[in-house]
Design a protein around this motif. Structure first.
Motif, PDB file in Angstrom:
ATOM      1  N   THR A  21      -0.221 106.026  22.888  1.00 49.39           N
ATOM      2  CA  THR A  21       1.226 106.273  22.938  1.00 49.39           C
ATOM      3  C   THR A  21       1.520 107.741  23.183  1.00 49.39           C
ATOM      4  OG1 THR A  21       1.578 104.447  21.384  1.00 49.39           O
ATOM      5  CG2 THR A  21       3.394 105.990  21.687  1.00 49.39           C
ATOM      6  N   THR A  22       0.826 108.601  22.465  1.00 48.92           N
ATOM      7  CA  THR A  22       1.038 110.042  22.639  1.00 48.92           C
ATOM      8  C   THR A  22       0.702 110.474  24.053  1.00 48.92           C
ATOM      9  OG1 THR A  22       0.489 110.396  20.307  1.00 48.92           O
ATOM     10  CG2 THR A  22       0.421 112.308  21.763  1.00 48.92           C
ATOM     11  N   MET A  23      -0.396 109.955  24.590  1.00 48.97           N
ATOM     12  CA  MET A  23      -0.811 110.337  25.933  1.00 48.97           C
ATOM     13  C   MET A  23       0.212 109.885  26.964  1.00 48.97           C
ATOM     14  SD  MET A  23      -4.290 109.314  27.948  1.00 48.97           S
ATOM     15  CE  MET A  23      -4.529 109.837  29.656  1.00 48.97           C
ATOM     16  N   MET A  24       0.703 108.638  26.833  1.00 47.49           N
ATOM     17  CA  MET A  24       1.684 108.128  27.801  1.00 47.49           C
ATOM     18  C   MET A  24       2.992 108.900  27.731  1.00 47.49           C
ATOM     19  SD  MET A  24       1.042 103.986  27.887  1.00 47.49           S
ATOM     20  CE  MET A  24       1.000 103.749  26.115  1.00 47.49           C
ATOM     21  N   LEU A  25       3.373 109.339  26.543  1.00 48.25           N
ATOM     22  CA  LEU A  25       4.607 110.113  26.412  1.00 48.25           C
ATOM     23  C   LEU A  25       4.514 111.465  27.112  1.00 48.25           C
ATOM     24  CD1 LEU A  25       5.518 109.358  22.691  1.00 48.25           C
ATOM     25  CD2 LEU A  25       6.832 108.677  24.699  1.00 48.25           C
ATOM     26  N   PRO A  64       7.037 107.987  31.494  1.00 44.28           N
ATOM     27  CA  PRO A  64       6.273 107.287  30.442  1.00 44.28           C
ATOM     28  C   PRO A  64       6.772 105.877  30.158  1.00 44.28           C
ATOM     29  CG  PRO A  64       7.727 108.938  29.483  1.00 44.28           C
ATOM     30  CD  PRO A  64       7.767 109.150  30.960  1.00 44.28           C
ATOM     31  N   SER A  65       8.057 105.602  30.381  1.00 44.65           N
ATOM     32  CA  SER A  65       8.577 104.278  30.045  1.00 44.65           C
ATOM     33  C   SER A  65       7.903 103.183  30.860  1.00 44.65           C
ATOM     34  CB  SER A  65      10.099 104.238  30.247  1.00 44.65           C
ATOM     35  OG  SER A  65      10.430 104.521  31.596  1.00 44.65           O
ATOM     36  N   ARG A  66       7.566 103.460  32.125  1.00 38.23           N
ATOM     37  CA  ARG A  66       6.896 102.454  32.957  1.00 38.23           C
ATOM     38  C   ARG A  66       5.505 102.157  32.418  1.00 38.23           C
ATOM     39  NH1 ARG A  66       5.442 104.086  37.541  1.00 38.23           N
ATOM     40  NH2 ARG A  66       5.599 102.157  38.748  1.00 38.23           N
ATOM     41  N   LEU A  67       4.774 103.198  32.064  1.00 36.60           N
ATOM     42  CA  LEU A  67       3.438 103.003  31.518  1.00 36.60           C
ATOM     43  C   LEU A  67       3.491 102.287  30.165  1.00 36.60           C
ATOM     44  CD1 LEU A  67       1.690 106.420  32.275  1.00 36.60           C
ATOM     45  CD2 LEU A  67       1.285 104.231  33.385  1.00 36.60           C
ATOM     46  N   MET A  68       4.411 102.699  29.316  1.00 37.88           N
ATOM     47  CA  MET A  68       4.495 102.109  27.987  1.00 37.88           C
ATOM     48  C   MET A  68       4.916 100.644  28.060  1.00 37.88           C
ATOM     49  SD  MET A  68       6.164 105.340  25.947  1.00 37.88           S
ATOM     50  CE  MET A  68       6.071 104.596  24.340  1.00 37.88           C
ATOM     51  N   THR A  69       5.778 100.312  29.020  1.00 35.69           N
ATOM     52  CA  THR A  69       6.160  98.909  29.188  1.00 35.69           C
ATOM     53  C   THR A  69       4.956  98.068  29.604  1.00 35.69           C
ATOM     54  OG1 THR A  69       8.422  99.527  29.795  1.00 35.69           O
ATOM     55  CG2 THR A  69       7.671  97.326  30.440  1.00 35.69           C
ATOM     56  N   GLY A 103      -1.331 106.523  35.971  1.00 39.20           N
ATOM     57  CA  GLY A 103       0.102 106.278  36.038  1.00 39.20           C
ATOM     58  C   GLY A 103       0.521 104.935  36.584  1.00 39.20           C
ATOM     59  N   SER A 104      -0.332 103.914  36.541  1.00 41.22           N
ATOM     60  CA  SER A 104       0.000 102.599  37.071  1.00 41.22           C
ATOM     61  C   SER A 104       0.349 101.650  35.930  1.00 41.22           C
ATOM     62  CB  SER A 104      -1.176 102.032  37.868  1.00 41.22           C
ATOM     63  OG  SER A 104      -0.972 100.671  38.158  1.00 41.22           O
ATOM     64  N   PRO A 105       1.542 101.026  35.938  1.00 35.02           N
ATOM     65  CA  PRO A 105       1.885 100.042  34.906  1.00 35.02           C
ATOM     66  C   PRO A 105       0.911  98.874  34.870  1.00 35.02           C
ATOM     67  CG  PRO A 105       3.840 100.705  36.115  1.00 35.02           C
ATOM     68  CD  PRO A 105       2.664 101.281  36.848  1.00 35.02           C
TER      69      PRO A 105
END
Length: 227
Positions: free
Chosen positions: A21-25, A30-35, A122-124
């Motif tokens: 989570t920290t890395m994606m933020l 970041p919202s695309r990756l976190m989704t 960076g790919s969802p």
């Protein structure tokens, strides 16, 4: 039900989930990756959780487990949670980590794990796969699933409990995503403050949470063994 929620919260303090989570933020968009990561985590964890719970429910030893082994399992899980809490409170794990870092201080830095390198692309779609792979059940998750099984609720309620367990367990991803959707301007600042707070008080949260879970499990185990 409260015990299930507490175990879900305990499972949420997963070092890998926190690191991901920290890395994606810190990455772009970041919202695309976190989704993507969240969808992968849901798919894996809910599916495996349902398989485990309904496999237990369909076994021929359900009554034996419920009437004989459940109190013993409560006591064992409670003592295990208490032991982990005492280890964290004593600082032993931190000292071991500090010693390990000191021993490797002069060595060349190791490359980051493969999942971190994959997320950095960076790919969802890749984030979905990483989320699925990294969300296999751990000790707290298995304890929560066993507790859900032991409740012996109807199938529909059991499914909702497993889904709810995972929603609570993955709040570290869900809260920032809700924030990005509702308040995209102020969320980055709030996330930065939250990371500082968690970093300062994570040990306290973990210790108190494990102690509470241990108390409830031991209490229920003792009551179950009484005639």
């Amino acid at each position: 039900m409260g015990e299930v929620a507490l175990l879900a919260l305990s499972a949420s303090f997963n070092p890998t989930l926190l690191a991901a989570t920290t890395m994606m933020l810190l990455l772009d968009r970041p919202s695309r990756l976190m989704t993507g990561y969240l969808m992968g985590a849901y798919a894996m964890s809910i599916t495996v959780g349902l398989v485990i719970v309904f496999t237990l429910s369909g076994s021929g030893t359900t009554n034996t487990v419920k009437n004989t082994l459940s109190p013993v399992a409560d006591l064992v899980l409670g003592l295990l949670a208490l032991t982990i809490a005492l280890v964290i409170r004593s600082g032993w794990a931190e000292r071991r980590l500090a010693d390990r870092r000191a021993r490797h201080a002069g060595q060349a830095d190791k490359p980051p794990p493969r999942w971190q390198r994959a997320l950095s692309n960076g790919s969802p779609r890749i984030a979905f796969g990483v989320g699925a792979v990294l969300t296999l059940p751990g000790a707290s998750t298995l304890a929560g699933l066993y507790t859900i099984h032991r409740l012996q609720e109807p199938a529909a309620v059991t499914v909702l409990l497993v889904v709810g367990f995972n929603i609570i367990m993955l709040w570290l991803l869900e809260v920032p995503l809700i924030g990005y959707a509702v308040a995209p301007d102020s969320t980055p600042r709030a996330v930065a403050r939250a990371k500082l707070m968690v970093g300062r008080h994570a040990q306290t949260f973990a210790v108190h949470g494990l102690e509470l879970v241990a108390f409830l499990l031991v209490f229920k185990g003792v009551l179950g063994l009484l005639p």
